[in-house]
Scaffold this motif. Structure first.
Motif, PDB file in Angstrom:
ATOM      1  N   GLY A 136      -6.429  13.059  -0.466  1.00 49.14           N
ATOM      2  CA  GLY A 136      -6.796  12.187   0.142  1.00 49.14           C
ATOM      3  C   GLY A 136      -6.559  12.713   1.735  1.00 49.14           C
TER       4      GLY A 136
ATOM      5  N   ASN B 126      -9.333  -1.706   4.049  1.00 49.98           N
ATOM      6  CA  ASN B 126      -9.525  -2.573   2.957  1.00 49.98           C
ATOM      7  C   ASN B 126      -8.559  -3.533   2.382  1.00 49.98           C
ATOM      8  OD1 ASN B 126     -12.259  -1.134   3.103  1.00 49.98           O
ATOM      9  ND2 ASN B 126     -11.648   0.146   1.569  1.00 49.98           N
ATOM     10  N   LYS B 127      -7.569  -3.157   2.668  1.00 52.70           N
ATOM     11  CA  LYS B 127      -6.310  -4.064   2.337  1.00 52.70           C
ATOM     12  C   LYS B 127      -6.188  -5.090   3.199  1.00 52.70           C
ATOM     13  CE  LYS B 127      -3.647  -3.415  -0.775  1.00 52.70           C
ATOM     14  NZ  LYS B 127      -3.630  -3.766  -2.219  1.00 52.70           N
TER      15      LYS B 127
ATOM     16  N   GLU C 275      -8.644   4.159   5.541  1.00 52.85           N
ATOM     17  CA  GLU C 275      -9.944   3.422   5.211  1.00 52.85           C
ATOM     18  C   GLU C 275      -9.415   2.206   4.026  1.00 52.85           C
ATOM     19  OE1 GLU C 275     -14.367   3.577   3.185  1.00 52.85           O
ATOM     20  OE2 GLU C 275     -13.451   5.256   3.886  1.00 52.85           O
ATOM     21  N   ASN C 276      -8.410   2.783   3.149  1.00 54.87           N
ATOM     22  CA  ASN C 276      -7.669   2.046   2.142  1.00 54.87           C
ATOM     23  C   ASN C 276      -7.060   0.965   3.008  1.00 54.87           C
ATOM     24  OD1 ASN C 276      -8.727   3.701   0.053  1.00 54.87           O
ATOM     25  ND2 ASN C 276      -6.964   5.112  -0.077  1.00 54.87           N
TER      26      ASN C 276
ATOM     27  N   VAL D 233       0.994   5.092   0.538  1.00 54.45           N
ATOM     28  CA  VAL D 233       0.220   6.341   1.248  1.00 54.45           C
ATOM     29  C   VAL D 233       0.797   7.387   1.076  1.00 54.45           C
ATOM     30  CG1 VAL D 233      -1.123   4.610   2.770  1.00 54.45           C
ATOM     31  CG2 VAL D 233       1.351   6.020   3.399  1.00 54.45           C
TER      32      VAL D 233
ATOM     33  N   ASP E  32      -9.123   8.948   4.825  1.00 50.96           N
ATOM     34  CA  ASP E  32      -9.231   8.244   3.506  1.00 50.96           C
ATOM     35  C   ASP E  32      -8.255   7.065   3.322  1.00 50.96           C
ATOM     36  OD1 ASP E  32     -11.356   9.808   2.574  1.00 50.96           O
ATOM     37  OD2 ASP E  32     -10.059  11.191   1.742  1.00 50.96           O
ATOM     38  N   HIS E  33      -6.868   7.408   3.657  1.00 48.36           N
ATOM     39  CA  HIS E  33      -5.862   6.336   3.670  1.00 48.36           C
ATOM     40  C   HIS E  33      -6.092   5.209   4.652  1.00 48.36           C
ATOM     41  CE1 HIS E  33      -3.224   8.422   0.314  1.00 48.36           C
ATOM     42  NE2 HIS E  33      -3.893   9.527   1.149  1.00 48.36           N
TER      43      HIS E  33
ATOM     44  N   LEU F 254       0.754  -1.301  -0.134  1.00 50.90           N
ATOM     45  CA  LEU F 254       0.071   0.176   0.073  1.00 50.90           C
ATOM     46  C   LEU F 254       1.055   1.337   0.073  1.00 50.90           C
ATOM     47  CD1 LEU F 254      -2.880   1.211   0.183  1.00 50.90           C
ATOM     48  CD2 LEU F 254      -2.546   1.060   2.613  1.00 50.90           C
TER      49      LEU F 254
END
Length: 384
Positions: A343, A354-355, A350-351, A335, A347-348, A333
């Motif tokens: 972002g 999800n990862k 949340e990414n 960032v 936002d990051h 990931l």
């Protein structure tokens, strides 16, 4: 954000995200037998190491805790333990078997290596059949234990990647998750901030004793840690003092409060955020976290680090655009957009959430794809 995953619900109600059949050598002279079975039987995983002979005292206790804890990890479906003699072999096998998972023990003495390998291989084939027939179940994401350790940190770590992890930790703890962090020497200069975060005074005192004992050990050797702490890579990345490194390091737990202080490889009691006494060496720390039940490890890196682990996926996060470019095969990931205000922190985070969900559901991280399986035991002092 998704709060459900498909995981392996083990006999002791712990949840795993991988399904290994582990071949565990008790000692260095049993490594070849363990590796031989891995080469013969598809679906097995050997974890060779260099210790397990003539250790004593607290060092021996830590060895047993680490080997048993590794076998008990929820990412392990079944295990075979092999040693030169029965006593220590049975001790490790019995400790793992307390979880209820299938475990077999084999000894090379009075059998010879070739006969032992044959017996192990026949047993391993049956255990692989068992493991590959297990079904995943829908469980809460919060049932996982996740560990944290950064490596080759630079200025982007404290400013972005560690902060993204910290925001994830805050959110995960709100969902009743369990998180482990450590790196005792890398808290130097920020230890007072960590101490203030403990919910209970007795756990704060335990942490301070662990931290101060480490400092006294360093002083007793009459050494300057510069070059080791911060590392040469840290210095190259702009972190000139251990205090700078520590203040960036602690961003990984955000503003969360801490539930307990654990010694090397100690199992956390209850959910929440737990400090564990660990080396700051990446492979040693991740090995200890796995032995304490972590099933996924989050690894922010600045300058780039390629660490993996045989039992738990090590997910790499970087905010350094050069690292994301030149070491892209290792990074899960990127960032770095946070540094450019592309972002928000949420936002990051949340990414990242999800990862981790993808990883928990079975997607391999880069370290797994590249077969990075650094299993390194922590040793406290020389063997007898």
């Amino acid at each position: 954000m998704d709060n459900k995953i498909l995981g392996y619900l083990r006999e002791n109600d712990k949840v795993g995200v991988r399904n290994h059949v582990l071949i565990i050598p008790v000692d260095d002279i049993s490594n070849s037998a363990a590796v031989a079975v891995e080469n013969i039987i598809q679906g097995t995983l050997a974890i060779p190491h260099h210790y397990g002979r003539l250790q004593f005292g607290k060092d021996l206790d830590l060895f047993f805790n680490t080997m048993i804890g590794t076998g008990r990890n929820p990412n392990v479906a079944a295990a075979i333990v092999v040693g030169i003699e029965p006593n220590w072999t049975n001790k490790i096998a019995e400790g793992i078997a307390e979880t209820g998972k299938p475990v077999e023990a084999f000894y090379i003495e009075k059998n010879g290596e070739l006969k032992t390998i044959e017996k192990m291989a026949r047993s391993a084939a049956k255990l692989v059949e068992y493991a590959t027939n297990l079904k995943k179940e829908l469980v809460d994401f919060s049932e996982l234990t996740i560990s944290l350790k950064c490596g080759e940190s630079d200025t982007t770590s404290g400013l972005a990647s560690n902060r993204v992890v910290g925001r994830f930790v805050e959110n995960f703890l709100q969902e009743n998750g369990t998180v482990l962090f450590g790196e005792t020497t890398e808290l130097t200069g920020a230890e007072h901030i960590i101490a203030e975060r403990f919910k209970k005074e007795e756990e704060r005192d335990k942490f301070l004793k662990i931290f101060n004992d480490y400092q006294e050990l360093i002083k007793s050797q009459g050494v300057d840690l510069l070059g080791s702490q911060p590392t040469q890579g840290n210095i190259e990345g702009g972190l000139s003092t251990i205090e700078e490194k520590a203040l960036g390091n602690i961003q990984k737990i955000g503003n969360a409060k801490i539930d307990s202080a654990l010694d090397y490889g100690e199992f956390p009691v209850g959910k929440g955020l737990h400090f564990m006494n660990t080396s700051s060496a990446a492979a040693e720390a991740v090995t200890l976290f796995a032995a304490a039940g972590a099933v996924i490890h989050l690894f922010p890196t600045g300058q780039g680090n390629i660490i993996g682990n045989p039992v738990i996926p090590v997910l790499k996060i970087t905010a350094n655009p050069k690292t994301a470019n030149f070491m892209s095969e290792h990074i899960d990931l990127n960032v770095s957009g946070l540094l450019k205000l592309n972002g928000s922190l949420n936002d990051h985070a949340e990414n990242l959430w999800n990862k981790i969900i993808e990883t928990a559901n079975g997607k391999l991280v880069r370290a797994e794809i590249l077969k990075h399986r650094e299993f390194v035991l922590t040793k406290l002092y020389p063997s007898a």
